[in-house]
Design an enzyme around this catalytic site. Structure first.
Site, PDB file in Angstrom:
ATOM      1  CB  CYS A 192      -0.888  -0.064   1.245  1.00 20.82           C
ATOM      2  SG  CYS A 192      -2.021   1.314   1.376  1.00 20.82           S
ATOM      3  CB  CYS A 195      -4.969  13.730   2.258  1.00 24.55           C
ATOM      4  SG  CYS A 195      -6.157  13.517   0.912  1.00 24.55           S
ATOM      5  CB  CYS A 221     -12.364  11.967   3.942  1.00 24.34           C
ATOM      6  SG  CYS A 221     -12.246  12.079   2.139  1.00 24.34           S
ATOM      7  N   GLY A 238      -2.868  10.318   0.928  1.00 25.97           N
ATOM      8  CA  GLY A 238      -2.994  11.228  -0.209  1.00 25.97           C
ATOM      9  C   GLY A 238      -4.040  10.824  -1.228  1.00 25.97           C
ATOM     10  CG  LEU A 248     -20.017   4.738  -3.194  1.00 33.18           C
ATOM     11  CD1 LEU A 248     -20.049   5.899  -4.176  1.00 33.18           C
ATOM     12  CD2 LEU A 248     -20.756   3.536  -3.783  1.00 33.18           C
ATOM     13  CG  ASN A 260      -9.322   0.465  10.826  1.00 37.36           C
ATOM     14  OD1 ASN A 260      -9.517  -0.537  11.510  1.00 37.36           O
ATOM     15  ND2 ASN A 260      -9.052   0.398   9.529  1.00 37.36           N
TER      16      ASN A 260
END
Ligand code: SAH
Length: 369
Positions: free
Chosen positions: A109, A116, A120, A169, A224, A300
């Site tokens: 990953c 970022c 969110c 990011g 989503l 998480n």
């Protein structure tokens, strides 16, 4: 150090870029192939040791170019085999890169930015603010360092079989550096991964999805998190700009090309926010319109978050409904818990230029008082 900084970093080029570079210095473009093989097949980053380049060319190259990798600051190994590296760059920033071994594959990953900018509400990377884009060398360097650090299986198999741009990011907001890095992952002179084994994950930057489709063949994942615009906007503020209907159209276009058969939708399950049975039914209707797979991710938690993870019963019910509705849905297992390596927990070291993290701390202090 000063002169080193001025030299061109050859790791910032994919094959096409490297060919153009050699032409620009009056050399044959095929030199690009030789250099790439040294770097990616023989893990040789010392230009002086690239014996098929000829002494004169090596000396010329060394005076103007170098191969500069980021550096591993810390490596942590989880009891479940997950490995997390803190990878540092010039200027003091750092990101986290995670390796997740499973019985039949090993997924790396990779991060695309320091911090970022999308903010969110359920992601700890967003809470840290944004420092800067990573360069191509800093992105592909994460893969190079992880591959070196992991070595090979005893039978000579590579440990990394899949790469996901799901670290820190938003990769589509760093398009120009990310695409050459993806190209080096795909290229046989680089890491040589098949298109379906390199996945770019986006929070839903619609113009970026179109541009990606026109530029390179990789798998697409889309975060989503809700089939409803109002809920999605609360979780992913970018949804205000690119609402669900537009996003779905971009996804349909992406897979209309026969090489790109499905989109993976990521759906983080958050207690009482997006895990209602009605949400699952709406999701079925929405995703029927796109060839897709659904990846359910139990939320998480991280320090300071107002959200909680859905209960196991709620997660099971949600999965049951979407599967009965005909979707292919898996629940992502949380890995590397003891080393904080799970989705949304990657932090790195973000020298936040926007100072958003300070503002959030202030806001938290206000609400706590
Ligand atoms: N910006 C890109 C790449 C990051 S991928 C994107 O949004 O897709 C990281 C994935 O983990 C995304 O699907 C993200 O929504 C999810 N995620 C973020 N924070 C999380 C958390 N706290 N718990 C579970 N999943 C989370």
């Amino acid at each position: 150090m000063k002169t080193a900084d001025k030299r061109v970093n050859l790791l910032d080029f994919d094959e096409a870029g490297l060919r153009a570079f050699f032409e620009s210095i009056g050399e044959k473009p095929f030199r690009a192939q030789q250099v790439l093989k040294w770097v990616f097949h023989h893990a040789q980053t010392d230009i002086g040791a690239m014996t098929d380049l000829g002494i004169a060319l090596r000396q010329k190259l060394e005076s103007i170019a170098e191969i500069r990798l980021p550096e591993i600051i810390r490596e942590q190994r989880s009891t479940d085999g997950t490995v997390k590296w803190l990878i540092g760059f010039h200027g003091g920033n750092a990101v986290e890169t995670v390796y997740i071994p499973e019985p039949k594959r090993g997924t790396l990953c990779v991060s695309s930015q320091v911090g970022c900018a999308l903010n969110c509400s359920f992601c700890s990377t967003g809470a840290q603010g944004f420092a800067r884009n990573l360069s191509t060398s800093e992105i592909i360097g994460q893969v190079w360092l992880a591959a070196q650090s992991l070595g090979h299986e005893r039978n000579g198999q590579r440990r990394i079989t899949n790469i996901v741009m799901m670290g820190m990011g938003e990769p589509l907001l760093n398009f120009d550096a990310v695409v050459p890095a993806l190209s080096l992952m795909r290229n046989d002179l680089g890491f040589g991964f098949a298109a379906k084994r390199v996945t770019l994950s986006t929070a839903g930057l619609v113009p970026g999805i179109h541009r990606l489709r026109e530029t390179i063949d990789v798998a697409l994942a889309v975060s989503l998190h809700s089939p409803l615009d109002d809920v999605r906007t609360e979780l992913v503020p970018l949804n205000r700009k690119y609402p669900i209907a537009e996003l779905m159209q971009a996804c349909r276009d992406y897979v209309s090309d026969k090489h790109k058969r499905t989109v993976t939708f990521e759906y983080t399950l958050i207690d009482g926010v997006n895990d209602h049975p009605e949400h699952a039914r709406k999701l079925v209707k929405l995703l029927r319109t796109v060839p897709s797979k659904l990846n359910l991710i139990p939320f998480n938690p991280f320090p300071g978050t107002r959200y909680r993870c859905s209960t196991p019963e709620r997660i099971a019910k949600f999965q049951e409904i979407v599967m009965q509705g005909g979707l292919i849905a898996t629940v992502r297992k949380t890995r590397g818990e003891d080393i904080d390596a799970a989705c949304g927990q990657l932090v790195g070291k973000v020298l936040d230029r926007t100072k958003r993290s300070e503002r959030i701390k202030l806001k938290m202090a206000e609400t706590n008082s």
